[in-house]
Design an enzyme around this catalytic site. Structure first.
Site, mmCIF file in Angstrom:
data_model
loop_
_atom_site.group_PDB
_atom_site.id
_atom_site.type_symbol
_atom_site.label_atom_id
_atom_site.label_comp_id
_atom_site.label_asym_id
_atom_site.label_seq_id
_atom_site.Cartn_x
_atom_site.Cartn_y
_atom_site.Cartn_z
ATOM 1 N N LYS A 136 0.833 -1.185 0.000
ATOM 2 C CA LYS A 136 0.000 0.000 0.000
ATOM 3 C C LYS A 136 0.873 1.242 0.000
ATOM 4 O O LYS A 136 1.994 1.144 0.499
ATOM 5 C CB LYS A 136 -0.970 0.025 1.183
ATOM 6 C CG LYS A 136 -0.438 -0.353 2.555
ATOM 7 C CD LYS A 136 0.648 0.374 3.267
ATOM 8 C CE LYS A 136 0.722 1.827 3.420
ATOM 9 N NZ LYS A 136 1.959 2.254 4.167
ATOM 10 N N TYR A 221 -4.871 3.814 5.983
ATOM 11 C CA TYR A 221 -5.414 2.939 7.051
ATOM 12 C C TYR A 221 -6.719 3.511 7.601
ATOM 13 O O TYR A 221 -7.698 2.783 7.784
ATOM 14 C CB TYR A 221 -4.404 2.789 8.191
ATOM 15 C CG TYR A 221 -3.197 1.964 7.860
ATOM 16 C CD1 TYR A 221 -3.258 0.566 7.847
ATOM 17 C CD2 TYR A 221 -1.983 2.558 7.560
ATOM 18 C CE1 TYR A 221 -2.145 -0.194 7.537
ATOM 19 C CE2 TYR A 221 -0.860 1.799 7.252
ATOM 20 C CZ TYR A 221 -0.946 0.424 7.238
ATOM 21 O OH TYR A 221 0.149 -0.336 6.930
HETATM 22 P P1 NDP Z 1 12.434 1.214 2.377
HETATM 23 O O1 NDP Z 1 13.013 2.494 1.896
HETATM 24 O O2 NDP Z 1 12.895 0.672 3.672
HETATM 25 O O3 NDP Z 1 12.676 0.079 1.275
HETATM 26 C C1 NDP Z 1 12.315 0.258 -0.062
HETATM 27 C C2 NDP Z 1 13.241 -0.574 -0.931
HETATM 28 O O4 NDP Z 1 12.833 -0.405 -2.299
HETATM 29 C C3 NDP Z 1 14.701 -0.136 -0.902
HETATM 30 O O5 NDP Z 1 15.435 -0.688 0.155
HETATM 31 C C4 NDP Z 1 15.205 -0.628 -2.248
HETATM 32 O O6 NDP Z 1 15.519 -1.994 -2.136
HETATM 33 C C5 NDP Z 1 13.970 -0.540 -3.149
HETATM 34 N N1 NDP Z 1 14.042 0.589 -4.078
HETATM 35 C C6 NDP Z 1 13.974 0.490 -5.431
HETATM 36 N N2 NDP Z 1 14.088 1.679 -6.009
HETATM 37 C C7 NDP Z 1 14.233 2.580 -5.012
HETATM 38 C C8 NDP Z 1 14.413 3.983 -4.981
HETATM 39 N N3 NDP Z 1 14.452 4.717 -6.117
HETATM 40 N N4 NDP Z 1 14.546 4.601 -3.785
HETATM 41 C C9 NDP Z 1 14.494 3.894 -2.636
HETATM 42 N N5 NDP Z 1 14.328 2.551 -2.606
HETATM 43 C C10 NDP Z 1 14.213 1.895 -3.778
HETATM 44 O O7 NDP Z 1 10.848 1.398 2.378
HETATM 45 P P2 NDP Z 1 9.779 0.497 3.134
HETATM 46 O O8 NDP Z 1 10.202 -0.907 3.078
HETATM 47 O O9 NDP Z 1 9.480 1.087 4.446
HETATM 48 O O10 NDP Z 1 8.481 0.729 2.216
HETATM 49 C C11 NDP Z 1 8.327 0.059 0.978
HETATM 50 C C12 NDP Z 1 6.830 -0.056 0.651
HETATM 51 O O11 NDP Z 1 6.209 -0.835 1.659
HETATM 52 C C13 NDP Z 1 6.079 1.280 0.629
HETATM 53 O O12 NDP Z 1 5.138 1.265 -0.420
HETATM 54 C C14 NDP Z 1 5.366 1.334 1.974
HETATM 55 O O13 NDP Z 1 4.169 2.065 1.933
HETATM 56 C C15 NDP Z 1 5.090 -0.140 2.212
HETATM 57 N N6 NDP Z 1 5.010 -0.443 3.659
HETATM 58 C C16 NDP Z 1 3.942 -1.165 4.094
HETATM 59 C C17 NDP Z 1 3.800 -1.471 5.418
HETATM 60 C C18 NDP Z 1 2.639 -2.275 5.877
HETATM 61 O O14 NDP Z 1 2.452 -2.425 7.084
HETATM 62 N N7 NDP Z 1 1.840 -2.828 4.990
HETATM 63 C C19 NDP Z 1 4.780 -1.022 6.406
HETATM 64 C C20 NDP Z 1 5.914 -0.320 5.834
HETATM 65 C C21 NDP Z 1 6.004 -0.038 4.507
HETATM 66 P P3 NDP Z 1 16.698 -2.668 -3.003
HETATM 67 O O15 NDP Z 1 17.954 -1.994 -2.554
HETATM 68 O O16 NDP Z 1 16.612 -4.084 -2.617
HETATM 69 O O17 NDP Z 1 16.378 -2.426 -4.456
#
Ligand code: NDP
Length: 369
Positions: A136, A221
Protein backbone atom coordinates in the site's frame (compact mmCIF):
# COMPACT_ATOMS: atom_id res chain seq x y z
CA UNK A 1 17.11 -22.40 9.92
CA UNK A 2 13.45 -22.74 10.81
CA UNK A 3 12.39 -26.37 10.33
CA UNK A 4 9.07 -25.59 8.65
CA UNK A 5 10.70 -23.18 6.21
CA UNK A 6 13.43 -25.72 5.46
CA UNK A 7 10.82 -28.36 4.72
CA UNK A 8 8.72 -26.02 2.54
CA UNK A 9 11.73 -24.79 0.63
CA UNK A 10 13.14 -28.23 -0.09
CA UNK A 11 9.72 -29.35 -1.23
CA UNK A 12 9.05 -26.38 -3.45
CA UNK A 13 12.47 -26.01 -5.04
CA UNK A 14 12.69 -29.73 -5.62
CA UNK A 15 9.32 -29.95 -7.32
CA UNK A 16 9.64 -27.01 -9.70
CA UNK A 17 7.42 -27.35 -12.75
CA UNK A 18 6.27 -30.80 -11.84
CA UNK A 19 4.51 -29.52 -8.71
CA UNK A 20 1.08 -31.02 -8.11
CA UNK A 21 -2.03 -29.12 -9.05
CA UNK A 22 -4.21 -30.53 -6.27
CA UNK A 23 -3.86 -27.73 -3.71
CA UNK A 24 -5.79 -28.19 -0.51
CA UNK A 25 -4.32 -25.96 2.16
CA UNK A 26 -6.54 -24.93 5.05
CA UNK A 27 -8.16 -21.51 4.87
CA UNK A 28 -6.72 -18.55 6.76
CA UNK A 29 -9.62 -18.75 9.14
CA UNK A 30 -8.59 -22.10 10.58
CA UNK A 31 -4.87 -22.02 9.65
CA UNK A 32 -4.54 -25.81 9.31
CA UNK A 33 -1.30 -27.51 8.40
CA UNK A 34 -0.86 -27.73 4.63
CA UNK A 35 -1.79 -30.97 2.99
CA UNK A 36 -0.86 -30.10 -0.59
CA UNK A 37 2.36 -30.87 -2.36
CA UNK A 38 3.81 -27.39 -2.20
CA UNK A 39 3.29 -23.88 -0.78
CA UNK A 40 2.95 -20.57 -2.63
CA UNK A 41 6.40 -19.59 -3.91
CA UNK A 42 7.08 -15.91 -3.42
CA UNK A 43 9.74 -13.54 -4.76
CA UNK A 44 10.26 -10.36 -2.74
CA UNK A 45 10.99 -7.18 -4.73
CA UNK A 46 12.73 -4.29 -2.93
CA UNK A 47 14.71 -5.53 0.06
CA UNK A 48 14.18 -2.58 2.40
CA UNK A 49 12.72 -2.06 5.87
CA UNK A 50 9.31 -3.59 5.34
CA UNK A 51 10.64 -6.49 3.21
CA UNK A 52 12.75 -7.43 6.25
CA UNK A 53 9.62 -7.60 8.40
CA UNK A 54 7.76 -9.60 5.76
CA UNK A 55 10.65 -12.03 5.32
CA UNK A 56 10.85 -12.58 9.06
CA UNK A 57 7.08 -13.16 9.31
CA UNK A 58 7.22 -15.58 6.40
CA UNK A 59 9.52 -17.89 8.35
CA UNK A 60 6.41 -19.00 10.26
CA UNK A 61 4.18 -19.38 7.19
CA UNK A 62 2.45 -22.68 6.63
CA UNK A 63 1.52 -22.07 3.02
CA UNK A 64 3.99 -19.56 1.57
CA UNK A 65 7.76 -19.55 1.19
CA UNK A 66 10.39 -17.16 -0.16
CA UNK A 67 11.92 -18.63 -3.31
CA UNK A 68 13.10 -15.50 -5.15
CA UNK A 69 14.60 -12.04 -4.60
CA UNK A 70 14.68 -8.85 -6.70
CA UNK A 71 16.89 -5.97 -5.66
CA UNK A 72 18.90 -3.09 -7.06
CA UNK A 73 21.59 -3.70 -4.46
CA UNK A 74 23.87 -6.69 -5.27
CA UNK A 75 25.19 -6.95 -1.69
CA UNK A 76 21.62 -7.38 -0.38
CA UNK A 77 20.94 -10.12 -2.89
CA UNK A 78 24.00 -11.96 -1.62
CA UNK A 79 23.21 -11.65 2.08
CA UNK A 80 19.47 -12.37 1.68
CA UNK A 81 20.23 -15.34 -0.55
CA UNK A 82 22.28 -16.86 2.26
CA UNK A 83 19.94 -15.84 5.06
CA UNK A 84 16.80 -17.17 3.40
CA UNK A 85 18.34 -20.06 1.48
CA UNK A 86 17.35 -18.76 -1.96
CA UNK A 87 19.29 -20.25 -4.88
CA UNK A 88 21.37 -17.76 -6.86
CA UNK A 89 19.50 -18.49 -10.08
CA UNK A 90 16.34 -17.12 -8.39
CA UNK A 91 17.86 -13.70 -7.67
CA UNK A 92 17.32 -10.75 -10.01
CA UNK A 93 18.02 -7.06 -10.46
CA UNK A 94 15.26 -4.69 -11.67
CA UNK A 95 16.88 -4.96 -15.10
CA UNK A 96 16.84 -8.76 -15.25
CA UNK A 97 13.54 -9.43 -13.49
CA UNK A 98 11.69 -10.00 -16.78
CA UNK A 99 13.43 -13.40 -16.80
CA UNK A 100 11.20 -14.47 -13.92
CA UNK A 101 8.71 -15.51 -16.58
CA UNK A 102 10.89 -18.56 -17.24
CA UNK A 103 11.31 -19.46 -13.57
CA UNK A 104 8.98 -22.23 -12.36
CA UNK A 105 10.07 -21.70 -8.74
CA UNK A 106 8.13 -18.40 -8.48
CA UNK A 107 4.32 -18.07 -8.36
CA UNK A 108 3.95 -14.53 -7.04
CA UNK A 109 6.08 -11.39 -6.78
CA UNK A 110 5.58 -9.17 -3.73
CA UNK A 111 6.31 -5.53 -4.69
CA UNK A 112 7.70 -3.70 -1.62
CA UNK A 113 9.31 -0.70 -3.30
CA UNK A 114 8.56 3.03 -2.76
CA UNK A 115 4.96 3.99 -3.56
CA UNK A 116 5.52 5.74 -6.88
CA UNK A 117 7.33 2.71 -8.28
CA UNK A 118 4.38 0.37 -7.63
CA UNK A 119 2.69 1.16 -10.95
CA UNK A 120 5.81 0.45 -13.03
CA UNK A 121 6.79 -2.62 -11.02
CA UNK A 122 3.32 -4.20 -11.06
CA UNK A 123 3.14 -3.78 -14.85
CA UNK A 124 6.58 -5.42 -15.14
CA UNK A 125 5.53 -8.35 -12.94
CA UNK A 126 2.26 -8.82 -14.81
CA UNK A 127 4.30 -9.10 -18.04
CA UNK A 128 6.13 -12.10 -16.55
CA UNK A 129 2.83 -13.93 -16.03
CA UNK A 130 3.25 -14.15 -12.25
CA UNK A 131 0.67 -13.12 -9.62
CA UNK A 132 1.38 -9.81 -7.87
CA UNK A 133 0.99 -8.63 -4.31
CA UNK A 134 1.70 -4.89 -4.13
CA UNK A 135 2.27 -2.88 -0.99
CA UNK A 136 0.00 0.00 0.00
CA UNK A 137 -0.83 2.51 -1.30
CA UNK A 138 -1.58 0.56 -4.47
CA UNK A 139 -0.56 3.47 -6.71
CA UNK A 140 -0.14 7.25 -6.88
CA UNK A 141 -3.72 7.72 -8.07
CA UNK A 142 -6.82 5.91 -9.34
CA UNK A 143 -5.78 6.11 -12.99
CA UNK A 144 -2.57 4.19 -12.28
CA UNK A 145 -4.49 1.66 -10.17
CA UNK A 146 -6.91 1.04 -13.06
CA UNK A 147 -3.99 0.46 -15.42
CA UNK A 148 -2.45 -2.01 -12.98
CA UNK A 149 -5.72 -3.94 -12.63
CA UNK A 150 -6.18 -4.00 -16.38
CA UNK A 151 -2.60 -5.23 -17.00
CA UNK A 152 -3.05 -8.06 -14.49
CA UNK A 153 -6.42 -9.03 -15.95
CA UNK A 154 -4.96 -9.13 -19.46
CA UNK A 155 -2.03 -11.26 -18.23
CA UNK A 156 -4.43 -13.61 -16.41
CA UNK A 157 -2.74 -13.03 -13.04
CA UNK A 158 -4.13 -11.94 -9.68
CA UNK A 159 -3.38 -8.55 -8.17
CA UNK A 160 -3.50 -8.08 -4.41
CA UNK A 161 -2.71 -5.10 -2.19
CA UNK A 162 -0.84 -5.45 1.12
CA UNK A 163 -3.80 -4.71 3.42
CA UNK A 164 -2.51 -7.04 6.15
CA UNK A 165 -5.21 -6.01 8.66
CA UNK A 166 -7.86 -7.91 6.70
CA UNK A 167 -6.16 -11.09 7.98
CA UNK A 168 -5.71 -9.79 11.55
CA UNK A 169 -8.09 -11.45 14.05
CA UNK A 170 -9.16 -8.30 16.04
CA UNK A 171 -9.94 -6.46 12.81
CA UNK A 172 -11.77 -9.44 11.40
CA UNK A 173 -13.77 -9.72 14.62
CA UNK A 174 -14.93 -6.09 14.43
CA UNK A 175 -15.96 -6.63 10.81
CA UNK A 176 -17.77 -9.85 11.75
CA UNK A 177 -19.62 -8.15 14.61
CA UNK A 178 -20.59 -5.24 12.40
CA UNK A 179 -21.85 -7.59 9.67
CA UNK A 180 -23.88 -9.56 12.23
CA UNK A 181 -25.49 -6.39 13.58
CA UNK A 182 -23.86 -6.37 17.03
CA UNK A 183 -23.42 -2.59 16.84
CA UNK A 184 -26.85 -1.95 15.31
CA UNK A 185 -26.87 0.67 12.58
CA UNK A 186 -23.44 2.32 12.33
CA UNK A 187 -23.89 6.04 13.10
CA UNK A 188 -20.35 7.41 13.23
CA UNK A 189 -16.75 6.38 12.63
CA UNK A 190 -13.65 8.18 13.85
CA UNK A 191 -10.26 6.84 12.73
CA UNK A 192 -6.78 8.29 13.04
CA UNK A 193 -3.36 7.02 12.01
CA UNK A 194 -0.03 8.80 12.24
CA UNK A 195 3.48 8.94 13.58
CA UNK A 196 6.38 11.35 13.79
CA UNK A 197 8.51 10.86 10.72
CA UNK A 198 12.29 11.04 11.20
CA UNK A 199 15.05 11.43 8.59
CA UNK A 200 14.15 14.49 6.47
CA UNK A 201 16.02 13.07 3.45
CA UNK A 202 14.00 9.84 3.14
CA UNK A 203 11.94 9.00 0.04
CA UNK A 204 8.66 9.28 2.01
CA UNK A 205 9.15 13.06 2.00
CA UNK A 206 9.85 13.24 -1.74
CA UNK A 207 6.78 13.51 -3.92
CA UNK A 208 8.40 11.80 -6.91
CA UNK A 209 8.85 8.56 -4.94
CA UNK A 210 6.08 8.80 -2.34
CA UNK A 211 3.24 10.20 -4.45
CA UNK A 212 2.12 12.18 -1.40
CA UNK A 213 2.73 12.34 2.33
CA UNK A 214 0.89 11.12 5.41
CA UNK A 215 -2.30 10.48 3.47
CA UNK A 216 -0.62 8.08 1.03
CA UNK A 217 1.39 6.32 3.69
CA UNK A 218 -0.89 6.04 6.72
CA UNK A 219 -4.10 7.91 5.87
CA UNK A 220 -4.93 4.88 3.76
CA UNK A 221 -5.41 2.94 7.05
CA UNK A 222 -7.94 5.45 8.42
CA UNK A 223 -9.74 5.46 5.09
CA UNK A 224 -9.75 1.71 4.48
CA UNK A 225 -10.97 1.20 8.05
CA UNK A 226 -13.81 3.69 7.53
CA UNK A 227 -14.93 1.46 4.67
CA UNK A 228 -14.71 -1.74 6.72
CA UNK A 229 -16.29 -0.12 9.78
CA UNK A 230 -19.35 0.99 7.79
CA UNK A 231 -19.53 -1.63 5.04
CA UNK A 232 -20.36 1.27 2.72
CA UNK A 233 -18.53 3.16 0.00
CA UNK A 234 -18.12 6.93 0.44
CA UNK A 235 -20.07 9.12 -1.97
CA UNK A 236 -18.49 12.45 -1.06
CA UNK A 237 -15.41 13.84 0.65
CA UNK A 238 -14.28 17.06 2.30
CA UNK A 239 -10.70 17.51 3.51
CA UNK A 240 -8.32 19.97 5.14
CA UNK A 241 -4.54 20.02 5.39
CA UNK A 242 -2.50 21.58 8.17
CA UNK A 243 1.23 22.21 7.81
CA UNK A 244 3.30 23.32 10.79
CA UNK A 245 6.70 22.53 9.23
CA UNK A 246 6.72 23.78 5.64
CA UNK A 247 10.43 23.05 5.28
CA UNK A 248 10.38 19.35 6.17
CA UNK A 249 7.03 18.88 4.45
CA UNK A 250 7.81 21.04 1.43
CA UNK A 251 6.87 18.36 -1.10
CA UNK A 252 4.28 16.25 0.72
CA UNK A 253 1.37 16.59 3.14
CA UNK A 254 2.08 16.66 6.87
CA UNK A 255 -1.36 16.33 8.52
CA UNK A 256 -4.73 15.82 6.84
CA UNK A 257 -8.23 15.53 8.26
CA UNK A 258 -11.03 14.29 6.05
CA UNK A 259 -14.71 13.58 6.24
CA UNK A 260 -16.37 10.81 4.26
CA UNK A 261 -20.09 10.91 3.50
CA UNK A 262 -21.80 7.53 3.02
CA UNK A 263 -25.05 6.59 1.24
CA UNK A 264 -26.83 5.88 4.56
CA UNK A 265 -26.27 9.52 5.55
CA UNK A 266 -23.56 8.98 8.14
CA UNK A 267 -20.22 10.77 8.14
CA UNK A 268 -16.83 9.34 9.11
CA UNK A 269 -14.30 11.77 10.54
CA UNK A 270 -10.76 10.61 9.81
CA UNK A 271 -7.22 11.83 9.78
CA UNK A 272 -3.54 11.10 9.45
CA UNK A 273 -0.24 12.75 10.26
CA UNK A 274 3.51 12.58 9.83
CA UNK A 275 4.12 14.98 12.69
CA UNK A 276 2.87 13.58 15.98
CA UNK A 277 2.90 10.17 17.60
CA UNK A 278 0.46 8.18 19.73
CA UNK A 279 -2.17 8.61 17.06
CA UNK A 280 -3.44 5.23 16.08
CA UNK A 281 -7.09 4.58 16.81
CA UNK A 282 -10.31 3.24 15.34
CA UNK A 283 -13.68 4.08 16.86
CA UNK A 284 -17.06 3.06 15.51
CA UNK A 285 -20.39 3.93 17.11
CA UNK A 286 -23.72 2.31 16.34
CA UNK A 287 -27.28 2.41 17.62
CA UNK A 288 -26.68 -0.70 19.78
CA UNK A 289 -23.01 -0.42 20.71
CA UNK A 290 -19.48 0.55 19.85
CA UNK A 291 -15.98 -0.74 19.13
CA UNK A 292 -12.67 0.91 19.81
CA UNK A 293 -9.20 -0.31 18.87
CA UNK A 294 -6.07 1.37 20.20
CA UNK A 295 -3.61 0.62 18.67
CA UNK A 296 -5.56 -0.28 15.58
CA UNK A 297 -3.29 -0.26 12.56
CA UNK A 298 0.35 -1.06 13.41
CA UNK A 299 1.93 -4.49 13.56
CA UNK A 300 0.34 -5.06 16.91
CA UNK A 301 -0.50 -6.32 19.27
CA UNK A 302 -3.81 -4.76 18.28
CA UNK A 303 -6.02 -4.09 21.29
CA UNK A 304 -9.74 -3.58 21.19
CA UNK A 305 -12.87 -3.14 23.28
CA UNK A 306 -16.56 -3.15 22.51
CA UNK A 307 -19.73 -2.46 24.50
CA UNK A 308 -19.79 -6.23 25.08
CA UNK A 309 -16.26 -6.36 26.52
CA UNK A 310 -12.68 -6.72 25.29
CA UNK A 311 -12.06 -8.19 21.85
CA UNK A 312 -10.58 -11.52 22.81
CA UNK A 313 -8.55 -12.63 19.82
CA UNK A 314 -5.06 -14.08 19.45
CA UNK A 315 -2.04 -11.88 18.93
CA UNK A 316 -0.61 -12.94 15.61
CA UNK A 317 2.18 -11.96 13.28
CA UNK A 318 0.40 -9.87 10.64
CA UNK A 319 2.81 -10.71 7.86
CA UNK A 320 2.59 -14.47 8.50
CA UNK A 321 -1.20 -14.33 8.43
CA UNK A 322 -1.30 -12.14 5.36
CA UNK A 323 0.98 -14.40 3.34
CA UNK A 324 -0.76 -17.60 4.41
CA UNK A 325 -4.11 -15.94 3.67
CA UNK A 326 -3.11 -14.93 0.16
CA UNK A 327 -1.58 -18.35 -0.43
CA UNK A 328 -4.87 -19.95 0.60
CA UNK A 329 -6.75 -17.78 -1.91
CA UNK A 330 -4.44 -18.64 -4.79
CA UNK A 331 -3.72 -22.29 -4.04
CA UNK A 332 -7.22 -23.28 -2.93
CA UNK A 333 -8.94 -20.96 -5.37
CA UNK A 334 -10.81 -19.50 -2.39
CA UNK A 335 -12.80 -16.29 -2.81
CA UNK A 336 -10.57 -13.25 -2.68
CA UNK A 337 -10.75 -11.31 0.60
CA UNK A 338 -10.88 -7.51 0.67
CA UNK A 339 -7.30 -7.20 -0.50
CA UNK A 340 -7.67 -7.26 -4.27
CA UNK A 341 -6.50 -4.62 -6.71
CA UNK A 342 -10.13 -3.45 -6.84
CA UNK A 343 -10.03 -2.75 -3.09
CA UNK A 344 -6.83 -0.76 -3.53
CA UNK A 345 -8.49 1.16 -6.37
CA UNK A 346 -11.50 2.07 -4.19
CA UNK A 347 -9.16 3.75 -1.73
CA UNK A 348 -7.20 5.50 -4.49
CA UNK A 349 -10.45 7.00 -5.83
CA UNK A 350 -11.15 8.50 -2.40
CA UNK A 351 -7.53 9.65 -1.97
CA UNK A 352 -7.76 11.49 -5.32
CA UNK A 353 -10.93 13.18 -4.05
CA UNK A 354 -9.29 14.13 -0.73
CA UNK A 355 -6.39 15.84 -2.51
CA UNK A 356 -8.86 17.56 -4.86
CA UNK A 357 -10.89 18.86 -1.92
CA UNK A 358 -7.75 20.25 -0.25
CA UNK A 359 -6.70 21.92 -3.48
CA UNK A 360 -10.15 23.52 -3.70
CA UNK A 361 -10.07 24.86 -0.14
CA UNK A 362 -12.03 22.06 1.49
CA UNK A 363 -14.79 21.95 -1.09
CA UNK A 364 -17.13 18.95 -1.08
CA UNK A 365 -16.10 16.50 -3.81
CA UNK A 366 -18.67 14.03 -5.05
CA UNK A 367 -17.16 10.65 -5.78
CA UNK A 368 -18.02 8.91 -9.02
CA UNK A 369 -16.61 5.41 -8.62
P1 NDP B 1 12.43 1.21 2.38
O1 NDP B 1 13.01 2.49 1.90
O2 NDP B 1 12.89 0.67 3.67
O3 NDP B 1 12.68 0.08 1.27
C1 NDP B 1 12.31 0.26 -0.06
C2 NDP B 1 13.24 -0.57 -0.93
O4 NDP B 1 12.83 -0.40 -2.30
C3 NDP B 1 14.70 -0.14 -0.90
O5 NDP B 1 15.43 -0.69 0.15
C4 NDP B 1 15.20 -0.63 -2.25
O6 NDP B 1 15.52 -1.99 -2.14
C5 NDP B 1 13.97 -0.54 -3.15
N1 NDP B 1 14.04 0.59 -4.08
C6 NDP B 1 13.97 0.49 -5.43
N2 NDP B 1 14.09 1.68 -6.01
C7 NDP B 1 14.23 2.58 -5.01
C8 NDP B 1 14.41 3.98 -4.98
N3 NDP B 1 14.45 4.72 -6.12
N4 NDP B 1 14.55 4.60 -3.78
C9 NDP B 1 14.49 3.89 -2.64
N5 NDP B 1 14.33 2.55 -2.61
C10 NDP B 1 14.21 1.90 -3.78
O7 NDP B 1 10.85 1.40 2.38
P2 NDP B 1 9.78 0.50 3.13
O8 NDP B 1 10.20 -0.91 3.08
O9 NDP B 1 9.48 1.09 4.45
O10 NDP B 1 8.48 0.73 2.22
C11 NDP B 1 8.33 0.06 0.98
C12 NDP B 1 6.83 -0.06 0.65
O11 NDP B 1 6.21 -0.84 1.66
C13 NDP B 1 6.08 1.28 0.63
O12 NDP B 1 5.14 1.27 -0.42
C14 NDP B 1 5.37 1.33 1.97
O13 NDP B 1 4.17 2.07 1.93
C15 NDP B 1 5.09 -0.14 2.21
N6 NDP B 1 5.01 -0.44 3.66
C16 NDP B 1 3.94 -1.16 4.09
C17 NDP B 1 3.80 -1.47 5.42
C18 NDP B 1 2.64 -2.27 5.88
O14 NDP B 1 2.45 -2.42 7.08
N7 NDP B 1 1.84 -2.83 4.99
C19 NDP B 1 4.78 -1.02 6.41
C20 NDP B 1 5.91 -0.32 5.83
C21 NDP B 1 6.00 -0.04 4.51
P3 NDP B 1 16.70 -2.67 -3.00
O15 NDP B 1 17.95 -1.99 -2.55
O16 NDP B 1 16.61 -4.08 -2.62
O17 NDP B 1 16.38 -2.43 -4.46
Amino acid sequence: MNARRDFLQKLTLGLGLTAMSDYSFGSVANMQEPTAERPLRVALMGLGGYANIVAKGMQECKMAVITGLISGTPSKLKSWQEKYNVPEQNTYSYETMHRIKDNPDIDLVYVITPNSLHHKHVLQVAATGKHVLCEKPLADNAQQAREMISACEKAGVKLYVGYRLHFEPHTREVIRMREEGAFGKIMHVNNYMGFTIGDPTQWRLKKALAGGGALMDVGVYSLNAARYCTGEEPIWVTAQESKTDPVKFREVDETITFQLGFPSGIIANCGCTYNFGHSERLHLMGTKGWAEMVPAFGYGPIKGNTHLGPIDQPKVNHQTYQMDGIAACILNNEPDPNVTGQEGLKDMIVIDAIYESIKKGGQKIVINA
